[in-house]
Design a protein around this motif. Structure first.
Motif, short mmCIF file in Angstrom:
data_model
loop_
_atom_site.label_atom_id
_atom_site.label_comp_id
_atom_site.label_asym_id
_atom_site.label_seq_id
_atom_site.Cartn_x
_atom_site.Cartn_y
_atom_site.Cartn_z
N LYS A 1 -2.23 10.19 1.55
CA LYS A 1 -0.97 9.54 1.24
C LYS A 1 0.09 9.72 2.33
O LYS A 1 0.79 8.79 2.69
CB LYS A 1 -0.47 10.11 -0.08
N ARG B 1 -7.22 5.98 -2.20
CA ARG B 1 -6.06 6.51 -2.90
C ARG B 1 -6.31 7.98 -3.17
O ARG B 1 -7.11 8.33 -4.02
CB ARG B 1 -5.92 5.78 -4.25
N SER B 2 -5.71 8.84 -2.37
CA SER B 2 -5.89 10.26 -2.62
C SER B 2 -4.72 11.01 -2.01
O SER B 2 -4.09 10.54 -1.06
CB SER B 2 -7.22 10.75 -2.04
N HIS C 1 -9.63 0.36 -0.38
CA HIS C 1 -8.44 1.19 -0.59
C HIS C 1 -8.86 2.64 -0.79
O HIS C 1 -9.77 2.91 -1.57
CB HIS C 1 -7.71 0.77 -1.87
N SER D 1 0.85 -1.18 0.00
CA SER D 1 0.00 0.00 0.00
C SER D 1 0.89 1.24 0.00
O SER D 1 0.46 2.33 -0.30
CB SER D 1 -0.91 -0.01 1.22
N ASP E 1 -1.27 4.40 0.56
CA ASP E 1 -2.72 4.44 0.48
C ASP E 1 -3.26 4.13 1.86
O ASP E 1 -2.57 3.55 2.71
CB ASP E 1 -3.24 3.38 -0.51
N GLU F 1 -11.55 7.89 -5.65
CA GLU F 1 -10.62 7.78 -4.53
C GLU F 1 -10.77 6.47 -3.77
O GLU F 1 -9.88 6.09 -3.01
CB GLU F 1 -10.84 8.94 -3.55
#
Ligand code: SF4
Ligand SMILES: [Zn+2]
Ligand SMILES: [Zn+2]
Lengths: 412, 351
Positions: free
Chosen positions: A198, A193-194, A191, A76, A95, A177
């Motif tokens: 992070k 993801r942005s 997950h 991740s 992530d 995201e």
């Protein structure tokens, strides 16, 4: 060894090899693949092979075809040098990942399909193993964990609660995201993801975990404080403010006198609560939490709330989310303990998603196997079993599942 | 460009630093008698940090107030005491916090957004008798509040919607204080042990003496009663004294010392207090790590310190003595030594 091992490892490995040879193009590179670490387990059981990096999807696919691993993971985290040893990797961010596994909660079906056996004295039982063995007091068990549509539904329900919190409270945008994967076994991975997550450190991630699980929730800050007056408090429904009141309502409405007494509120408080149950429920319904304090003291409300929020919170694995170096399964790769795929599920389709038909990788044909022992197996609409030391011919999907679980071997 | 008075109030702002740069003063210029006021004030800021933990704001003479800040930073750098770095950064941040509390919401928002890139919006909502004036993205909120321990700073106890956390005015400035503390910490953590021209160095030496005189009262020097430092093996004594002196320790040394202290029976709260008082680790994270080592979290395994051979490999073994030859583990050393010490005490004839 004369007798073939349970699980017929050679056979299963060959099936995995064939699967990847034909289907590897469905495996996509995770975002920023050059910054990710990969890890694999092989059928030869030599431990995790990690610190591997790939330049692009093509190299990753070649690897999968060449080695056909039993489990495939990626980090991740994003690293400057994913192949370097841990201390030299250069962590750049990660992530935000959540893991929901039916193994972490107690559901009735587990009594039907899960078993444990004491390593010391051989005592056996069903469901989760006890804290210590009733036979000898030791705490080392061999666990046999299975799964069924109920476990998978329960896990999905938790995933949906988690998504609600992430979307409504944290404001993450679904799809862009947020992604959801079926884990390939008993659960789901979510997950985030942005850019905003992070760089979050472990401490901040722990606060997010506490938020999701309702840990450390304090009634005083959820509107149950008589000292504060003025302004809007009645209609507040956002976030935990709304959730905690709903949780308390459901809990108080359903709680039997025995349950209330077991909370440790103290006799007087418990009596008062039961006597004024209807009034309290009315106040909660009208969302006047402040006035509830007249009937139940703040401390008791706090104790009630702690228990009540469990129903509204999502049961995530706390370690996975706070570990900023975590390896997690790569979508569209095979899970060596089920023969199913880890699979991304579009969030809009989650409600109707059925892993037991969508994630099954091995279909077509039948196989003769010898089964040691297994509960009822339900895959793709077909149920077989339970089994106890028997030879039988099963559809490929069921046979592969039993082999991956090491509960059967290919009959010669 | 920022006004001189604004720069004097908030000298850590990048625009304030630019103003100072434009004046183009050299170290030798500062040593001139005309700048004695600046040096006095800089010395004052540092001694306020040492003695009170909070710098005052002398806005009567803006230029002196502004210029004294980089000079005070230089003094701190020259002093080279890690513990003081932390205390000084906090002292200056509290000064800014108090000034910010008198500012308008718009001014607070401007600083947060332009200087610290916060995703912050102005709102006006009265809820539960509290007036909320800001909405801050949870990312910026956690970056500063995750280290706070009071329940009201836990995210789960905040009003959050769509990723934004509602904050009152004083709450916002409190979070800004944290951000400012880190900014100032960053300004002073470079170039250790710098040597200054004489008139300046004389002041540094004087501050050094003030710090030494007060070291024990501000570094929480009093030791736990039930842990006998005299019983520590040389390696742990070295690590412990290094910690007290603010020497930067490697991960292995820190882990060994922490697990040693836990196993020697030191109370978790005391260890946390000790670490936080002498390092710039934030309290909650330190506690988290220590509790993890103590087995109160995560895997629930209580860690023991590594063996002597492992410690040797990692360069943590220091000055082994004769008893070291008989043991393979720092904890065995401690147990034997403790018995020796206790035995001797009992042998003493009664008064
Ligand atoms: S021999 Fe062991 S106890 Fe003695 S100083 Fe070295 S590491 Fe410490
Ligand atoms: Zn037993
Ligand atoms: Zn089940």
């Amino acid at each position: 060894m004369v007798e073939q091992d349970w699980g017929s490892v050679q056979f299963v490995a060959e099936q995995f090899r064939r699967y990847y040879a034909l289907n590897v193009s469905s495996v996509e590179a995770p975002s920023e693949i050059r910054q990710r670490e990969f890890g694999f387990l092989s059928f030869e059981d030599r431990g995790m092979f990690r610190h591997k990096g790939f330049d692009d999807a093509q190299h990753l696919r070649h690897y999968l075809v060449d080695y056909a691993p039993s489990h495939t993971y990626y980090s991740s985290a994003y690293y400057e040098a994913p192949e370097a040893a841990m201390e030299f990797k250069g962590w750049q961010g990660a992530d935000l990942v959540f893991d929901i596994d039916a193994d972490h909660f107690s559901i009735p079906c587990q009594e039907d399909h899960d078993r444990w056996r004491c390593r010391t004295c051989g005592e056996e039982g069903t469901g989760h193993p006890p804290e210590s063995c009733p036979g000898c007091g030791k705490a080392a068990f061999i666990e046999e964990n299975w799964l069924c549509p109920q476990c998978l539904e329960a896990a999905k329900y938790e995933a949906q609660k988690l998504l609600d919190i992430l979307i409504q409270d944290f404001g993450f945008t679904p799809s862009r995201e947020l992604t959801v994967n079926f884990s390939g076994n008993r659960g789901y991975h979510v997950h985030v993801r942005s850019a905003s997550v992070k760089k979050l450190n472990q401490l901040a991630r722990r606060e997010i975990v506490d938020y999701i699980m309702g840990t450390g929730i304090n009634a005083e800050f959820q509107g149950f404080n008589q000292g504060l007056r003025g302004g809007r408090y009645i209609s507040l429904q956002e976030g935990w403010r709304g959730r905690s009141v709903r949780a308390l309502y459901d809990f108080i409405a359903d709680a039997s006198p025995e349950v209330v007494e077991d909370l440790g509120l103290g006799k007087a408080a418990a009596r008062k609560l039961l006597k004024n149950r209807e009034t309290i429920l009315g106040l909660l319904m009208e969302r006047r939490p402040r006035n509830v304090v007249k009937y139940v003291d703040l401390k008791s409300i706090g104790m009630l709330m702690e228990v009540a929020v469990q129903e509204q919170a999502a049961a995530i694995d706390t370690v996975v989310t706070t570990d900023i170096h975590r390896l997690i399964r790569l979508p569209n790769t095979l899970h060596g303990k089920s023969g199913w795929l880890t699979q991304e599920v579009p969030i809009d389709d989650l409600a109707d998603y059925d892993p037991l038909s969508s994630a099954v990788a091995f279909t077509g044909g039948t196989l003769n196997i010898h089964i040691k022992r297994a509960p009822e197996i339900f895959i793709a609409g077909e149920t077989y079993g339970p089994f106890e030391d028997e030879r039988t011919e099963l559809p490929m999907a069921h046979a592969m599942f039993l082999l991956c679980r090491k509960a059967a071997k290919v009959a010669s | 460009m920022i006004s001189e008075r604004e720069a004097a109030k908030y000298p850590f702002l990048s625009e304030a630093a630019r103003l100072v740069d434009m004046l183009d003063l050299t170290l030798d210029d500062l040593a001139e008698p005309v700048h004695a006021k600046v040096l006095d004030r800089a010395e004052g800021r540092v001694s306020e940090a040492i003695l009170k933990g909070k710098a005052s704001a002398n806005l009567g003479d803006s230029l002196t107030e502004l210029l004294s800040f980089p000079v005070a930073n230089m003094f701190i750098t020259a002093l080279g005491e890690r513990f003081l770095d932390r205390r000084y950064a906090l002292s200056e941040a509290v000064r800014a916090y108090e000034l910010l509390n008198d500012e308008s919401e718009a001014r607070v928002a401007k600083m947060a957004r332009t200087e610290f890139q916060w995703d912050l919006r102005l709102v006006r909502e009265l809820l539960d008798g509290r007036l909320y004036r800001f909405e801050l993205h949870f990312n910026d909120f956690l970056g500063n509040a995750a280290a706070f321990r009071e329940p009201k700073w836990k995210l789960v106890n905040r009003l959050m919607r769509d990723g934004y956390v509602l904050l009152t005015n004083p709450e916002t400035t409190r979070l800004l204080q944290e951000e400012i503390r880190r900014r100032i910490g960053g300004l002073i953590s470079k170039h250790r042990g710098l040597r200054l021209p004489e008139p300046l160095q004389a002041r540094v030496d004087r501050l050094g003496r003030t710090f030494e005189e007060n070291r024990s009262s501000i570094t929480g020097g009093d030791l736990p009663t039930d842990v006998l430092v005299e019983g520590f093996p040389p390696c742990m004594r070295y690590a412990f004294e290094g910690l007290m002196a603010g020497r930067r320790a490697g991960h292995m040394e820190r882990f060994a010392l922490t697990s040693f202290l836990i196993n020697a029976g030191m109370d978790i709260d005391e260890i946390v207090k000790l670490f936080v008082s002498v390092t710039d680790f934030d309290e909650q994270f330190t506690r988290y790590q220590i509790e993890h080592i103590a087995g109160l979290r995560g895997g629930r395994t209580r860690y023991t310190p590594p063996s002597c051979s492992t410690l040797r490999t990692h360069g943590v073994c220091h000055n082994p003595d004769s008893l070291c030859k008989r043991v393979k583990h720092p904890l065995s050393y401690y147990r034997i030594k403790i018995q020796d010490i206790r035995g001797k005490q009992e042998d003493k004839p009664a008064e």
